[in-house]
Design a protein around this motif. Structure first.
Motif, short mmCIF file in Angstrom:
data_model
loop_
_atom_site.label_atom_id
_atom_site.label_comp_id
_atom_site.label_asym_id
_atom_site.label_seq_id
_atom_site.Cartn_x
_atom_site.Cartn_y
_atom_site.Cartn_z
N PRO A 107 0.68 -1.78 -0.03
CA PRO A 107 0.19 -0.29 0.01
C PRO A 107 0.74 1.25 -0.05
N VAL A 108 1.81 1.42 0.45
CA VAL A 108 2.75 2.19 0.70
C VAL A 108 3.65 2.25 -0.63
N ILE A 109 4.05 1.56 -1.77
CA ILE A 109 4.71 2.39 -3.24
C ILE A 109 3.32 2.47 -4.14
N ILE A 110 1.97 1.42 -3.73
CA ILE A 110 1.35 2.24 -4.51
C ILE A 110 0.44 3.57 -4.24
N SER A 111 0.62 4.22 -2.71
CA SER A 111 0.25 5.46 -2.43
C SER A 111 1.44 6.22 -3.00
N LEU A 112 2.80 5.84 -3.48
CA LEU A 112 3.80 6.76 -3.88
C LEU A 112 3.19 6.92 -5.27
N ILE A 113 2.92 5.92 -5.66
CA ILE A 113 2.31 6.08 -7.58
C ILE A 113 1.55 6.95 -7.56
N GLY A 114 0.25 6.92 -6.82
CA GLY A 114 -1.04 7.87 -6.80
C GLY A 114 0.10 9.34 -6.54
N ALA A 115 1.19 9.57 -5.86
CA ALA A 115 1.23 10.41 -4.87
C ALA A 115 2.25 11.94 -6.03
N LEU A 116 3.08 10.07 -7.11
CA LEU A 116 3.75 11.01 -8.36
C LEU A 116 2.73 12.28 -9.08
N PHE A 117 1.13 11.06 -9.69
CA PHE A 117 0.87 11.45 -10.68
C PHE A 117 -0.16 12.82 -10.19
N LEU A 118 -0.33 13.25 -8.90
CA LEU A 118 -0.67 13.75 -8.16
C LEU A 118 0.44 15.32 -8.20
N ALA A 119 1.47 14.43 -7.81
CA ALA A 119 2.31 15.91 -7.68
C ALA A 119 2.99 16.54 -9.39
N PHE A 120 3.34 15.32 -9.96
CA PHE A 120 3.26 16.22 -12.01
C PHE A 120 1.83 16.25 -12.45
N SER A 121 0.54 16.56 -12.15
CA SER A 121 -0.27 17.29 -12.57
C SER A 121 -0.26 18.48 -12.25
N ILE A 122 -0.07 18.43 -10.76
CA ILE A 122 -0.31 20.03 -10.28
C ILE A 122 0.58 20.56 -10.79
N ALA A 123 1.83 19.95 -10.50
CA ALA A 123 3.21 20.74 -11.38
C ALA A 123 3.15 21.61 -13.08
N ASN A 124 2.41 20.51 -13.56
CA ASN A 124 1.45 20.82 -14.73
C ASN A 124 1.11 21.87 -14.73
N SER A 125 0.04 21.68 -14.21
CA SER A 125 -1.03 22.58 -13.85
C SER A 125 -0.48 24.11 -13.49
N ILE A 126 0.61 24.17 -12.61
CA ILE A 126 1.24 25.39 -12.14
C ILE A 126 1.99 25.91 -13.35
N SER A 127 2.65 25.18 -14.29
CA SER A 127 3.92 25.66 -15.59
C SER A 127 3.19 26.51 -16.10
N ILE A 128 1.65 25.48 -16.57
CA ILE A 128 0.11 26.41 -17.57
C ILE A 128 -0.05 27.66 -17.23
N GLY A 129 0.07 27.73 -15.48
CA GLY A 129 -0.94 28.70 -14.78
C GLY A 129 0.26 29.94 -15.39
N LYS A 130 1.30 29.38 -14.97
CA LYS A 130 2.50 30.59 -15.17
C LYS A 130 2.96 31.13 -16.84
#
Length: 136
Positions: free
Chosen positions: A52-75
């Motif tokens: 479950p920790v590994i699965i959660s970390l993979i989910g956090a990777l997707f989430l963080a990448f999405s947030i980074a991408n959204s911030i990049s677009i906003g900037k």
């Protein structure tokens, strides 16, 4: 798209202690009760917890990448800057994606509103932290 990979890594790592705190001492007992989870008498071994920790970390990777991408677009597209862009992106991603999914759990699975607020609160805090990390 310009992504700070150190910020991506920190965002992923932060998700673990936040989750442990949120679903542990802060809201662990009501979350377990509302989710129908019972604490085992013997603490689970690391071999049980690793999946479950590994699965959660993979989910956090997707989430963080999405947030980074959204911030990049906003900037880039809207010429936004500063910490507010990270918080705005976090809030609107939370409002547009996390809240509707969890509303469906309340509507279709009969989950309680209290559980809704525990889950969505966690995601709002995590997204906010990630948004701030990417805008430092």
């Amino acid at each position: 798209m310009n992504i700070n990979y150190w910020a991506l890594l920190v965002s992923i790592v932060v998700s673990v202690p936040l989750g442990m705190l949120w679903y542990g001492p802060l809201f662990g007992k009501p979350w377990m009760k509302l989710s129908g989870i019972t604490m085992p008498e013997v603490k689970p071994s690391m071999s049980v917890m690793i999946k479950p920790v590994i699965i959660s970390l993979i989910g956090a990777l997707f989430l963080a990448f999405s947030i980074a991408n959204s911030i990049s677009i906003g900037k880039t597209l809207y010429h936004l800057s500063g910490l507010t862009v990270g918080l705005q992106v976090a809030f609107f991603n939370w409002l547009g994606y996390v809240v509707p999914v969890n509303l469906s759990f309340v509507a279709w699975e009969g989950k309680s509103w209290k559980l809704f607020f525990i889950h969505t609160g966690y995601w709002l805090v995590l997204l906010g932290i990630m948004g701030l990390i990417f805008t430092f």
